[in-house]
Write a protein that holds these residues in place. Structure first.
Motif, PDB file in Angstrom:
ATOM      1  N   ALA A 139       0.865  -1.182   0.000  1.00  0.00           N
ATOM      2  CA  ALA A 139       0.000   0.000   0.000  1.00  0.00           C
ATOM      3  C   ALA A 139       0.893   1.220   0.000  1.00  0.00           C
ATOM      4  CB  ALA A 139      -0.903  -0.008   1.231  1.00  0.00           C
ATOM      5  N   SER A 140       0.758   2.058  -1.026  1.00  0.00           N
ATOM      6  CA  SER A 140       1.708   3.154  -1.195  1.00  0.00           C
ATOM      7  C   SER A 140       1.069   4.526  -1.105  1.00  0.00           C
ATOM      8  CB  SER A 140       2.393   3.038  -2.559  1.00  0.00           C
ATOM      9  OG  SER A 140       3.320   4.099  -2.742  1.00  0.00           O
ATOM     10  N   PRO A 141       1.734   5.463  -0.402  1.00  0.00           N
ATOM     11  CA  PRO A 141       1.347   6.867  -0.543  1.00  0.00           C
ATOM     12  C   PRO A 141       1.506   7.267  -2.003  1.00  0.00           C
ATOM     13  CG  PRO A 141       2.964   6.561   1.216  1.00  0.00           C
ATOM     14  CD  PRO A 141       2.908   5.277   0.462  1.00  0.00           C
ATOM     15  N   ALA A 142       0.738   8.234  -2.455  1.00  0.00           N
ATOM     16  CA  ALA A 142       0.755   8.600  -3.869  1.00  0.00           C
ATOM     17  C   ALA A 142       2.169   8.814  -4.412  1.00  0.00           C
ATOM     18  CB  ALA A 142      -0.122   9.828  -4.096  1.00  0.00           C
ATOM     19  N   PRO A 143       2.998   9.681  -3.787  1.00  0.00           N
ATOM     20  CA  PRO A 143       4.329   9.914  -4.339  1.00  0.00           C
ATOM     21  C   PRO A 143       5.427   9.081  -3.679  1.00  0.00           C
ATOM     22  CG  PRO A 143       3.798  11.665  -2.818  1.00  0.00           C
ATOM     23  CD  PRO A 143       2.677  10.682  -2.750  1.00  0.00           C
ATOM     24  N   LEU A 186       0.288  -3.227  -6.337  1.00  0.00           N
ATOM     25  CA  LEU A 186       0.378  -1.973  -5.615  1.00  0.00           C
ATOM     26  C   LEU A 186      -0.999  -1.364  -5.438  1.00  0.00           C
ATOM     27  CD1 LEU A 186       3.443  -0.379  -7.445  1.00  0.00           C
ATOM     28  CD2 LEU A 186       3.442  -1.565  -5.242  1.00  0.00           C
ATOM     29  N   PHE A 187      -1.359  -1.102  -4.192  1.00  0.00           N
ATOM     30  CA  PHE A 187      -2.595  -0.403  -3.876  1.00  0.00           C
ATOM     31  C   PHE A 187      -2.187   1.046  -3.618  1.00  0.00           C
ATOM     32  CE2 PHE A 187      -3.561  -4.761  -3.443  1.00  0.00           C
ATOM     33  CZ  PHE A 187      -4.928  -4.896  -3.681  1.00  0.00           C
ATOM     34  N   CYS A 188      -2.481   1.896  -4.588  1.00  0.00           N
ATOM     35  CA  CYS A 188      -1.891   3.228  -4.646  1.00  0.00           C
ATOM     36  C   CYS A 188      -2.880   4.320  -4.271  1.00  0.00           C
ATOM     37  CB  CYS A 188      -1.374   3.502  -6.060  1.00  0.00           C
ATOM     38  SG  CYS A 188      -0.227   2.258  -6.677  1.00  0.00           S
ATOM     39  N   GLU A 189      -2.501   5.109  -3.284  1.00  0.00           N
ATOM     40  CA  GLU A 189      -3.247   6.325  -2.992  1.00  0.00           C
ATOM     41  C   GLU A 189      -3.195   7.217  -4.225  1.00  0.00           C
ATOM     42  OE1 GLU A 189      -3.091   9.878   0.356  1.00  0.00           O
ATOM     43  OE2 GLU A 189      -1.227   8.985  -0.390  1.00  0.00           O
ATOM     44  N   THR A 190      -4.320   7.756  -4.620  1.00  0.00           N
ATOM     45  CA  THR A 190      -4.358   8.653  -5.770  1.00  0.00           C
ATOM     46  C   THR A 190      -4.417  10.106  -5.293  1.00  0.00           C
ATOM     47  OG1 THR A 190      -6.767   8.450  -5.881  1.00  0.00           O
ATOM     48  CG2 THR A 190      -5.458   6.965  -7.276  1.00  0.00           C
ATOM     49  N   HIS A 191      -4.133  10.997  -6.208  1.00  0.00           N
ATOM     50  CA  HIS A 191      -4.206  12.433  -5.915  1.00  0.00           C
ATOM     51  C   HIS A 191      -5.125  13.067  -6.945  1.00  0.00           C
ATOM     52  CE1 HIS A 191      -3.215  16.316  -4.440  1.00  0.00           C
ATOM     53  NE2 HIS A 191      -2.528  16.694  -5.509  1.00  0.00           N
ATOM     54  N   ALA A 192      -6.197  13.689  -6.454  1.00  0.00           N
ATOM     55  CA  ALA A 192      -7.218  14.269  -7.339  1.00  0.00           C
ATOM     56  C   ALA A 192      -7.754  13.206  -8.296  1.00  0.00           C
ATOM     57  CB  ALA A 192      -6.650  15.454  -8.105  1.00  0.00           C
ATOM     58  N   GLY A 193      -7.816  11.959  -7.795  1.00  0.00           N
ATOM     59  CA  GLY A 193      -8.380  10.872  -8.575  1.00  0.00           C
ATOM     60  C   GLY A 193      -7.444  10.252  -9.586  1.00  0.00           C
ATOM     61  N   ASN A 194      -6.203  10.714  -9.635  1.00  0.00           N
ATOM     62  CA  ASN A 194      -5.252  10.221 -10.632  1.00  0.00           C
ATOM     63  C   ASN A 194      -4.089   9.490  -9.981  1.00  0.00           C
ATOM     64  OD1 ASN A 194      -6.639  11.522 -12.843  1.00  0.00           O
ATOM     65  ND2 ASN A 194      -5.755  13.458 -12.138  1.00  0.00           N
ATOM     66  N   ASP A 228      -7.232   3.594   3.020  1.00  0.00           N
ATOM     67  CA  ASP A 228      -7.975   2.691   2.145  1.00  0.00           C
ATOM     68  C   ASP A 228      -7.030   1.706   1.459  1.00  0.00           C
ATOM     69  OD1 ASP A 228     -10.403   3.843   2.750  1.00  0.00           O
ATOM     70  OD2 ASP A 228     -10.501   5.078   0.943  1.00  0.00           O
ATOM     71  N   ALA A 229      -5.870   2.202   1.049  1.00  0.00           N
ATOM     72  CA  ALA A 229      -4.902   1.338   0.384  1.00  0.00           C
ATOM     73  C   ALA A 229      -4.430   0.233   1.326  1.00  0.00           C
ATOM     74  CB  ALA A 229      -3.716   2.170  -0.103  1.00  0.00           C
ATOM     75  N   GLU A 230      -4.152   0.583   2.575  1.00  0.00           N
ATOM     76  CA  GLU A 230      -3.726  -0.422   3.556  1.00  0.00           C
ATOM     77  C   GLU A 230      -4.822  -1.468   3.778  1.00  0.00           C
ATOM     78  OE1 GLU A 230      -0.946  -1.029   4.875  1.00  0.00           O
ATOM     79  OE2 GLU A 230       0.254   0.804   4.921  1.00  0.00           O
ATOM     80  N   ARG A 231      -6.058  -0.997   3.911  1.00  0.00           N
ATOM     81  CA  ARG A 231      -7.171  -1.913   4.157  1.00  0.00           C
ATOM     82  C   ARG A 231      -7.393  -2.847   2.965  1.00  0.00           C
ATOM     83  NH1 ARG A 231     -11.944  -1.456   2.324  1.00  0.00           N
ATOM     84  NH2 ARG A 231     -11.740   0.791   1.906  1.00  0.00           N
TER      85      ARG A 231
END
Length: 263
Positions: free
Chosen positions: A60-64, A84-92, A115-118
């Motif tokens: 599970a990754s933070p966006a950047p 990879l469960f990736c946090e998005t930024h502004a939906g991207n 959410d990515a971790e879960r």
């Protein structure tokens, strides 16, 4: 263990010099590594799981976050799957998630890091051969491999600089790298940690690091998902390492070392 591959992923650290207000500081150019500093220990760490039958790795990754790139690059070399469960930024998807995808990772969009971790935990819950890795690879086994790799690199740093720097400047996301460095360095080296606000200030990992002897804690004025206002003179992750530059430029002393973890 493929020692040749381990050596390829952990070449000698490259040191450059930068002008700062206090004189000339050194910078470890880990931006030259495909996966940044995290890649230095990832191959033997993954091979431990593979020796027990693991067929895929999940993160599970933070966006950047750049650990996702190190993981995707490494799993591609090892021939195992990466999810990879990736946090998005502004939906991207962030550009680093898309870069990880070019190395073969299967990426999935998530609204937040929580959410990515879960979702990553749910994905691996029924398959013991799919291994979920912790944020920043912050496990004792990974840290053990990282300690060995960084201990060797530190000897190169000292040789290049002609002595041990009095201070080391590091970005802090999960705290894994800073904790590892503090454990391998002598007490004469002060570790300046800049919290880039991946975690809450009251998170136990941040609080534990802040309470560690020999650590000086700083906190970025910018939120984590804000790119750095000022670009440093070397390629640097705008959400992590680049946020150190304003502090390093003004507060670092002659001979200090900034460890630029990734591009």
């Amino acid at each position: 263990m493929n020692q040749s591959l381990v050596a390829t992923m952990s070449p000698d650290v490259v040191i450059d010099r930068l002008l700062v207000d206090g004189g000339v500081a050194a910078v470890a150019r880990e931006d030259l590594l495909t996966g940044g500093t995290k890649q230095r220990a990832i191959i033997p760490y993954l091979q431990q799981f593979m020796s027990e039958g693991a067929t895929a790795f999940v993160y599970a990754s933070p966006a950047p976050g750049f650990a996702q790139v190190a993981l995707a690059h490494s799993t591609g070399l090892l021939g195992v799957e990466c999810f990879l469960f990736c946090e998005t930024h502004a939906g991207n998807f962030h550009e680093y998630a898309l870069l990880a995808e070019t190395y073969g990772a299967k990426i999935r969009a998530c609204a937040s890091l929580d959410d990515a971790e879960r979702e990553a935990a749910e994905f691996t819950s029924e398959d013991p051969l799919k291994i979920k890795l912790p944020l920043g690879f912050g496990s004792p086994d990974y840290i053990s491999h990282l300690q060995r790799a960084l201990t060797l690199e530190w000897t190169h740093v000292v040789e290049e600089l002609g002595g041990e720097p009095r201070a080391l400047w590091l970005p802090v996301g999960s705290g894994t790298l800073a904790t590892t460095f503090r454990e391998i360095l002598s007490s004469s080296v002060t570790v300046h940690c800049v919290d880039v606000r991946v975690l809450d200030v009251n998170d136990s990992r941040i609080r534990r690091l802040a309470a560690t002897q020999g650590v000086v804690m700083h906190r970025s004025e910018q939120m984590f998902m804000e790119a750095a206002n000022v670009s440093p003179p070397v390629p640097s992750n705008a959400y992590y390492d680049a946020k150190l530059w304003p502090l390093v430029k003004v507060q670092a002393n002659h001979g200090d070392l900034w460890w630029n973890v990734a591009r």
